[in-house]
Design a protein around this motif. Structure first.
Motif, PDB file in Angstrom:
ATOM      1  N   VAL A   1       0.853  -1.186   0.000  1.00 16.63           N
ATOM      2  CA  VAL A   1       0.000   0.000   0.000  1.00 16.63           C
ATOM      3  C   VAL A   1       0.887   1.234   0.000  1.00 16.63           C
ATOM      4  O   VAL A   1       1.877   1.305   0.719  1.00 16.63           O
ATOM      5  CB  VAL A   1      -0.911   0.017   1.251  1.00 16.63           C
ATOM      6  CG1 VAL A   1      -1.795   1.245   1.264  1.00 16.63           C
ATOM      7  CG2 VAL A   1      -1.750  -1.240   1.313  1.00 16.63           C
TER       8      VAL A   1
ATOM      9  N   CYS B   1      -0.768   7.941  -1.305  1.00 13.70           N
ATOM     10  CA  CYS B   1      -2.080   7.995  -1.955  1.00 13.70           C
ATOM     11  C   CYS B   1      -3.002   6.839  -1.586  1.00 13.70           C
ATOM     12  O   CYS B   1      -4.181   6.863  -1.905  1.00 13.70           O
ATOM     13  CB  CYS B   1      -1.925   8.072  -3.471  1.00 13.70           C
ATOM     14  SG  CYS B   1      -1.299   6.562  -4.257  1.00 13.70           S
ATOM     15  N   GLY B   2      -2.469   5.778  -0.944  1.00 14.80           N
ATOM     16  CA  GLY B   2      -3.289   4.660  -0.500  1.00 14.80           C
ATOM     17  C   GLY B   2      -3.605   3.625  -1.560  1.00 14.80           C
ATOM     18  O   GLY B   2      -4.422   2.740  -1.326  1.00 14.80           O
ATOM     19  N   SER B   3      -2.984   3.687  -2.728  1.00 14.93           N
ATOM     20  CA  SER B   3      -3.269   2.700  -3.765  1.00 14.93           C
ATOM     21  C   SER B   3      -2.664   1.343  -3.406  1.00 14.93           C
ATOM     22  O   SER B   3      -1.674   1.262  -2.691  1.00 14.93           O
ATOM     23  CB  SER B   3      -2.769   3.175  -5.125  1.00 14.93           C
ATOM     24  OG  SER B   3      -1.383   3.319  -5.127  1.00 14.93           O
TER      25      SER B   3
ATOM     26  N   GLU C   1       1.955   4.811   1.072  1.00 12.61           N
ATOM     27  CA  GLU C   1       1.751   5.650   2.251  1.00 12.61           C
ATOM     28  C   GLU C   1       1.183   7.019   1.877  1.00 12.61           C
ATOM     29  O   GLU C   1       0.552   7.666   2.697  1.00 12.61           O
ATOM     30  CB  GLU C   1       3.078   5.860   2.980  1.00 12.61           C
ATOM     31  CG  GLU C   1       3.579   4.645   3.686  1.00 12.61           C
ATOM     32  CD  GLU C   1       4.844   4.923   4.484  1.00 12.61           C
ATOM     33  OE1 GLU C   1       5.003   4.244   5.515  1.00 12.61           O
ATOM     34  OE2 GLU C   1       5.649   5.779   4.084  1.00 12.61           O
TER      35      GLU C   1
END
Length: 51
Positions: A20, A24-26, A22
């Protein structure tokens, strides 16, 4: 076991294999994370393991 879809290649992958970003969370599978040297393909943030 839950599966998530890799944001880079679209392949389903297990939760234990997901990285994941840190920033943008994609979600990215382990294989795509290794190819990108643990850098997010979307924003160049750092990728870390979900679990």
């Amino acid at each position: 076991m839950e599966e998530l879809i890799c944001g880079q290649c679209g392949r389903p992958c297990g939760v234990q294999d997901v990285l994941v970003c840190e920033e943008c969370g994609s979600f990215v599978c382990g294989e795509c994370g290794d190819k990108g040297r643990s850098v997010c393909p979307s924003c160049y943030g750092r990728l870390v393991h979900l679990c």
